[in-house]
Design a protein around this motif. Structure first.
Motif, PDB file in Angstrom:
ATOM      1  N   PRO A   2      11.367 -12.154  -7.615  1.00  0.00           N
ATOM      2  CA  PRO A   2      12.479 -12.193  -8.570  1.00  0.00           C
ATOM      3  C   PRO A   2      12.034 -12.697  -9.935  1.00  0.00           C
ATOM      4  O   PRO A   2      11.185 -13.587 -10.029  1.00  0.00           O
ATOM      5  N   ALA A   3      12.573 -12.118 -10.980  1.00  0.00           N
ATOM      6  CA  ALA A   3      12.314 -12.522 -12.367  1.00  0.00           C
ATOM      7  C   ALA A   3      10.849 -12.333 -12.773  1.00  0.00           C
ATOM      8  O   ALA A   3      10.399 -12.945 -13.754  1.00  0.00           O
ATOM      9  N   GLU A   4      10.097 -11.528 -12.027  1.00  0.00           N
ATOM     10  CA  GLU A   4       8.729 -11.226 -12.426  1.00  0.00           C
ATOM     11  C   GLU A   4       8.528  -9.714 -12.402  1.00  0.00           C
ATOM     12  O   GLU A   4       9.275  -8.982 -11.760  1.00  0.00           O
ATOM     13  N   GLY A   5       7.482  -9.264 -13.087  1.00  0.00           N
ATOM     14  CA  GLY A   5       7.136  -7.861 -12.999  1.00  0.00           C
ATOM     15  C   GLY A   5       6.405  -7.557 -11.706  1.00  0.00           C
ATOM     16  O   GLY A   5       5.879  -8.463 -11.049  1.00  0.00           O
ATOM     17  N   PRO A   6       6.347  -6.295 -11.306  1.00  0.00           N
ATOM     18  CA  PRO A   6       5.601  -5.921 -10.099  1.00  0.00           C
ATOM     19  C   PRO A   6       4.114  -6.228 -10.266  1.00  0.00           C
ATOM     20  O   PRO A   6       3.562  -6.078 -11.359  1.00  0.00           O
ATOM     21  N   THR A   7       3.481  -6.659  -9.192  1.00  0.00           N
ATOM     22  CA  THR A   7       2.037  -6.880  -9.209  1.00  0.00           C
ATOM     23  C   THR A   7       1.388  -5.934  -8.220  1.00  0.00           C
ATOM     24  O   THR A   7       1.888  -5.727  -7.106  1.00  0.00           O
ATOM     25  N   PHE A   8       0.276  -5.373  -8.616  1.00  0.00           N
ATOM     26  CA  PHE A   8      -0.441  -4.422  -7.785  1.00  0.00           C
ATOM     27  C   PHE A   8      -0.975  -5.108  -6.533  1.00  0.00           C
ATOM     28  O   PHE A   8      -1.512  -6.215  -6.583  1.00  0.00           O
ATOM     29  N   LEU A   9      -0.832  -4.408  -5.409  1.00  0.00           N
ATOM     30  CA  LEU A   9      -1.257  -4.971  -4.131  1.00  0.00           C
ATOM     31  C   LEU A   9      -2.450  -4.209  -3.566  1.00  0.00           C
ATOM     32  O   LEU A   9      -3.512  -4.754  -3.335  1.00  0.00           O
ATOM     33  N   ILE A  10      -2.273  -2.935  -3.315  1.00  0.00           N
ATOM     34  CA  ILE A  10      -3.301  -2.130  -2.685  1.00  0.00           C
ATOM     35  C   ILE A  10      -3.008  -0.663  -2.967  1.00  0.00           C
ATOM     36  O   ILE A  10      -1.859  -0.295  -3.227  1.00  0.00           O
ATOM     37  N   SER A  11      -4.058   0.161  -2.936  1.00  0.00           N
ATOM     38  CA  SER A  11      -3.864   1.580  -3.219  1.00  0.00           C
ATOM     39  C   SER A  11      -4.686   2.422  -2.259  1.00  0.00           C
ATOM     40  O   SER A  11      -5.552   1.909  -1.522  1.00  0.00           O
ATOM     41  N   ILE A  12      -4.427   3.723  -2.275  1.00  0.00           N
ATOM     42  CA  ILE A  12      -5.192   4.647  -1.458  1.00  0.00           C
ATOM     43  C   ILE A  12      -5.227   6.001  -2.145  1.00  0.00           C
ATOM     44  O   ILE A  12      -4.218   6.469  -2.685  1.00  0.00           O
ATOM     45  N   SER A  13      -6.394   6.595  -2.120  1.00  0.00           N
ATOM     46  CA  SER A  13      -6.558   7.940  -2.650  1.00  0.00           C
ATOM     47  C   SER A  13      -6.178   8.943  -1.569  1.00  0.00           C
ATOM     48  O   SER A  13      -6.292   8.666  -0.375  1.00  0.00           O
ATOM     49  N   SER A  14      -5.775  10.123  -2.004  1.00  0.00           N
ATOM     50  CA  SER A  14      -5.347  11.139  -1.041  1.00  0.00           C
ATOM     51  C   SER A  14      -6.495  11.684  -0.195  1.00  0.00           C
ATOM     52  O   SER A  14      -6.273  12.392   0.780  1.00  0.00           O
ATOM     53  N   ILE A  15      -7.729  11.344  -0.568  1.00  0.00           N
ATOM     54  CA  ILE A  15      -8.860  11.815   0.234  1.00  0.00           C
ATOM     55  C   ILE A  15      -9.144  10.876   1.407  1.00  0.00           C
ATOM     56  O   ILE A  15     -10.001  11.152   2.232  1.00  0.00           O
ATOM     57  N   LYS A  16      -8.431   9.777   1.460  1.00  0.00           N
ATOM     58  CA  LYS A  16      -8.616   8.810   2.546  1.00  0.00           C
ATOM     59  C   LYS A  16      -7.355   8.743   3.388  1.00  0.00           C
ATOM     60  O   LYS A  16      -6.276   9.184   2.977  1.00  0.00           O
ATOM     61  N   ASP A  17      -7.489   8.163   4.582  1.00  0.00           N
ATOM     62  CA  ASP A  17      -6.301   7.950   5.400  1.00  0.00           C
ATOM     63  C   ASP A  17      -6.047   6.466   5.677  1.00  0.00           C
ATOM     64  O   ASP A  17      -5.024   6.120   6.280  1.00  0.00           O
ATOM     65  N   LYS A  18      -6.953   5.628   5.220  1.00  0.00           N
ATOM     66  CA  LYS A  18      -6.776   4.189   5.456  1.00  0.00           C
ATOM     67  C   LYS A  18      -7.536   3.405   4.399  1.00  0.00           C
ATOM     68  O   LYS A  18      -8.646   3.776   4.007  1.00  0.00           O
ATOM     69  N   ASN A  19      -6.923   2.323   3.954  1.00  0.00           N
ATOM     70  CA  ASN A  19      -7.614   1.390   3.068  1.00  0.00           C
ATOM     71  C   ASN A  19      -7.167  -0.023   3.431  1.00  0.00           C
ATOM     72  O   ASN A  19      -5.976  -0.274   3.609  1.00  0.00           O
ATOM     73  N   GLU A  20      -8.132  -0.908   3.546  1.00  0.00           N
ATOM     74  CA  GLU A  20      -7.846  -2.254   4.024  1.00  0.00           C
ATOM     75  C   GLU A  20      -8.319  -3.288   3.007  1.00  0.00           C
ATOM     76  O   GLU A  20      -9.389  -3.157   2.423  1.00  0.00           O
ATOM     77  N   ASP A  21      -7.503  -4.315   2.824  1.00  0.00           N
ATOM     78  CA  ASP A  21      -7.872  -5.406   1.929  1.00  0.00           C
ATOM     79  C   ASP A  21      -7.274  -6.688   2.493  1.00  0.00           C
ATOM     80  O   ASP A  21      -6.098  -6.991   2.289  1.00  0.00           O
ATOM     81  N   GLY A  22      -8.103  -7.413   3.221  1.00  0.00           N
ATOM     82  CA  GLY A  22      -7.633  -8.661   3.821  1.00  0.00           C
ATOM     83  C   GLY A  22      -6.527  -8.401   4.828  1.00  0.00           C
ATOM     84  O   GLY A  22      -6.689  -7.624   5.770  1.00  0.00           O
ATOM     85  N   ARG A  23      -5.384  -9.044   4.603  1.00  0.00           N
ATOM     86  CA  ARG A  23      -4.263  -8.887   5.540  1.00  0.00           C
ATOM     87  C   ARG A  23      -3.487  -7.584   5.322  1.00  0.00           C
ATOM     88  O   ARG A  23      -2.570  -7.281   6.094  1.00  0.00           O
ATOM     89  N   PHE A  24      -3.824  -6.856   4.287  1.00  0.00           N
ATOM     90  CA  PHE A  24      -3.067  -5.663   3.904  1.00  0.00           C
ATOM     91  C   PHE A  24      -3.850  -4.391   4.224  1.00  0.00           C
ATOM     92  O   PHE A  24      -5.023  -4.269   3.864  1.00  0.00           O
ATOM     93  N   THR A  25      -3.182  -3.456   4.871  1.00  0.00           N
ATOM     94  CA  THR A  25      -3.770  -2.161   5.174  1.00  0.00           C
ATOM     95  C   THR A  25      -2.757  -1.082   4.832  1.00  0.00           C
ATOM     96  O   THR A  25      -1.581  -1.184   5.204  1.00  0.00           O
ATOM     97  N   VAL A  26      -3.216  -0.069   4.123  1.00  0.00           N
ATOM     98  CA  VAL A  26      -2.335   1.058   3.820  1.00  0.00           C
ATOM     99  C   VAL A  26      -2.863   2.272   4.580  1.00  0.00           C
ATOM    100  O   VAL A  26      -4.072   2.529   4.606  1.00  0.00           O
ATOM    101  N   PHE A  27      -1.949   2.982   5.220  1.00  0.00           N
ATOM    102  CA  PHE A  27      -2.254   4.195   5.958  1.00  0.00           C
ATOM    103  C   PHE A  27      -1.576   5.371   5.282  1.00  0.00           C
ATOM    104  O   PHE A  27      -0.424   5.277   4.863  1.00  0.00           O
ATOM    105  N   LEU A  28      -2.311   6.476   5.195  1.00  0.00           N
ATOM    106  CA  LEU A  28      -1.747   7.680   4.586  1.00  0.00           C
ATOM    107  C   LEU A  28      -1.825   8.839   5.570  1.00  0.00           C
ATOM    108  O   LEU A  28      -2.895   9.131   6.108  1.00  0.00           O
ATOM    109  N   ASN A  29      -0.704   9.491   5.804  1.00  0.00           N
ATOM    110  CA  ASN A  29      -0.633  10.695   6.631  1.00  0.00           C
ATOM    111  C   ASN A  29      -0.182  11.832   5.720  1.00  0.00           C
ATOM    112  O   ASN A  29       1.007  12.011   5.458  1.00  0.00           O
ATOM    113  N   LYS A  30      -1.162  12.581   5.218  1.00  0.00           N
ATOM    114  CA  LYS A  30      -0.844  13.616   4.230  1.00  0.00           C
ATOM    115  C   LYS A  30       0.003  14.730   4.806  1.00  0.00           C
ATOM    116  O   LYS A  30       0.881  15.267   4.139  1.00  0.00           O
TER     117      LYS A  30
END
Lengths: 114, 115
Positions: free
Chosen positions: B40-68
């Protein structure tokens, strides 16, 4: 400290006032953006500036007028706003064409139109 | 026409358990996906990203999965901590030539992690 600074943090203005929002980025990025966040809505892109040139205007009413004097500064000039324009206005910057493409946001200006 | 959708407005999770935030998109031209976190009362902060050529990207406790094929991505946080309580936005970047890096955002999901 995100590298993107917005002033003021809060603004209350009447419908006949003219005010300006300011954004400055210290990240050396080549693109800057204005977003609007209204309650329970996604962030809406308003304007895009790439290398100081406006490349996108997402059908934003003319009572919002952006200005980008250089690649580090972005303004949003406001005049004759409506109460429904009350929202959080967020500035962001990014390096287009670089290895990292994520946008970095400022803390926003909470605007209330009365 | 909303091209990025987060259909769950809120999610409540116990501390230490896994948080799974979901995001669906419709534009097949999106080639890069990002998650942002907003207090609240702050701007968004970047957490993690993934390119469309990948299906998974992990950074510590955070993992993003992509199902194209399903046009679906998810953010997993494990273990969840009370400090993770925030609004999480999914965003996508268009590969189109005139997009200039602009991001299309979902509506956000409010995550609450209970101690």
């Amino acid at each position: 400290e995100t590298g993107v600074t917005q002033t003021p943090r809060h603004l209350v203005m009447g419908m006949t006032n003219k005010k300006s929002l300011k954004c400055e980025q210290h990240l050396g990025h080549n693109a800057m953006y204005w977003y609007k966040q209204s309650a329970k809505k996604p962030l809406e892109l308003m304007f895009v500036y790439n290398f100081k040139e406006q490349t996108e205007n997402n059908s934003v009413p003319s009572r919002f007028s952006p200005e980008c004097p250089n690649s580090s500064h972005l303004f949003l000039h406001l005049h004759t706003l409506q109460p429904e324009d009350s929202a959080l206005y967020l500035c962001a910057s990014s390096q287009v064409g670089g290895r990292r493409t994520e946008a970095f946001f400022g803390q926003g200006t909470r605007l209330t139109v009365v | 026409d909303q091209q990025v959708k987060q259909n769950s407005p809120s999610l409540s999770v116990q501390e230490g358990r896994i948080s799974i935030l979901n995001c669906d998109y419709t534009n097949s031209m999106f080639d890069y996906f990002l998650w942002y976190k907003k207090y609240p009362a702050e701007g968004p902060t970047f957490l993690i990203s993934i390119s469309s050529i990948k299906d998974k990207n992990e950074d510590g406790r955070f993992t993003v999965f992509l199902n194209k094929s399903a046009k679906h991505l998810s953010l997993h946080i494990v273990p969840s901590q009370p400090g993770d309580s925030a609004v999480y936005f999914c965003a996508a970047k268009d590969a189109g030539g005139t997009s200039y890096g602009k991001l299309t955002f979902g509506q956000g999901t409010i995550l609450t992690v209970h101690p």
